[in-house]
Design a protein around this motif. Structure first.
Motif, short mmCIF file in Angstrom:
data_model
loop_
_atom_site.label_atom_id
_atom_site.label_comp_id
_atom_site.label_asym_id
_atom_site.label_seq_id
_atom_site.Cartn_x
_atom_site.Cartn_y
_atom_site.Cartn_z
N ALA A 260 24.27 11.08 -16.75
CA ALA A 260 22.85 11.68 -16.55
C ALA A 260 22.36 12.70 -17.40
O ALA A 260 21.10 12.66 -17.53
CB ALA A 260 23.15 12.54 -15.01
N GLU B 260 21.08 14.20 -9.70
CA GLU B 260 21.07 12.60 -9.85
C GLU B 260 22.61 12.16 -10.00
O GLU B 260 22.84 11.19 -9.39
CB GLU B 260 20.14 12.13 -10.88
CG GLU B 260 18.66 12.13 -10.45
CD GLU B 260 18.29 11.40 -9.23
OE1 GLU B 260 18.68 10.44 -8.98
OE2 GLU B 260 17.82 12.13 -8.04
N SER B 261 23.16 13.00 -10.99
CA SER B 261 24.70 12.45 -11.24
C SER B 261 25.62 12.44 -9.98
O SER B 261 26.62 11.70 -9.82
CB SER B 261 25.07 13.37 -12.27
OG SER B 261 25.60 14.52 -11.76
N LYS C 244 24.64 11.93 -6.60
CA LYS C 244 24.26 10.94 -5.60
C LYS C 244 25.26 9.88 -5.37
O LYS C 244 25.52 9.64 -4.17
CB LYS C 244 22.70 10.92 -5.85
CG LYS C 244 21.79 11.72 -5.41
CD LYS C 244 20.45 11.07 -5.40
CE LYS C 244 19.24 12.20 -5.07
NZ LYS C 244 17.83 11.76 -5.27
N GLU D 286 21.58 16.07 -1.03
CA GLU D 286 20.57 16.83 -1.73
C GLU D 286 20.73 18.21 -1.18
O GLU D 286 21.06 18.56 0.12
CB GLU D 286 19.07 16.48 -1.58
CG GLU D 286 18.69 15.39 -2.49
CD GLU D 286 17.44 14.90 -2.65
OE1 GLU D 286 16.50 15.86 -2.56
OE2 GLU D 286 17.47 13.63 -2.71
#
Length: 184
Positions: free
Chosen positions: A65, A109-110, A112, A118
């Motif tokens: 990421a 993002e890495s 998820k 979140e």
């Protein structure tokens, strides 16, 4: 086995600046536990207790990421508190870094694919310097924070992001970098 983890960037703040804050805070009758200089950092994401077998995948996802993310110029500037001036529990130095949000987004993002949810709280980049146990003189303290709001502690470049283990001991936490990703 589980490890207590967070993703962050370590920083080195000049000792002279830290000594000045400590003296000022002491003069205001504020008491607490100072963060050791070697433990100063800002956090992109606290992961909590993570099973050891998942750590290599977190590292791999983090490296992927951040592979195209650039270094960020940052100012460590101003003092603030959490949760508020009436009941301060944490004294921090602000991190003013246009572009740091890009790093935060890449970190999130890495995580998820690993099932991390979140975060619902606002990302406020900061370096915790003191965990406040007791304070008096709310007005004097607020005036001091106001006086220090534009104080520049350090200009630096955010060059790397690390996956860090926080090992809790009776003397305070010990941080161990498990993986470090260099930014472009």
């Amino acid at each position: 086995m589980k490890k207590r983890l967070f993703i962050g960037t370590t920083v080195t703040i000049p000792s002279s600046e830290l000594k000045k804050i400590k003296k000022d805070i002491s003069n205001l009758d504020i008491f607490g536990k100072w963060v050791e200089e070697e433990n100063l950092h800002f956090t992109y994401r606290f992961l909590g207790e993570v099973l050891s077998p998942f750590i290599p995948e977190i590292s791999k996802n983090l490296m992927k990421a951040l592979s195209n993310v650039k270094k960020v110029e940052a100012e460590l500037k101003g003092l603030g508190v959490f949760p508020n001036n009436k009941t301060p529990r944490v004294l921090w130095i602000g991190v003013n870094a246009p572009g740091i949000e890009t790093i935060k987004i890449a970190v999130d993002e890495s995580l998820k694919p690993m099932g991390f949810k979140e975060e619902n709280k606002e990302f406020i980049p900061h370096v915790t310097v003191l965990r406040i146990k007791k304070f008096r003189h709310r007005i004097k303290f607020s005036n001091y924070l106001n006086k220090m709001k534009d104080h520049l502690f350090l200009k630096t470049t955010v060059k790397e992001v690390s996956l860090i283990e926080s090992i809790l001991t009776s003397d305070g936490p010990v941080y161990k970098k498990l993986e470090t990703v260099k930014l472009l």
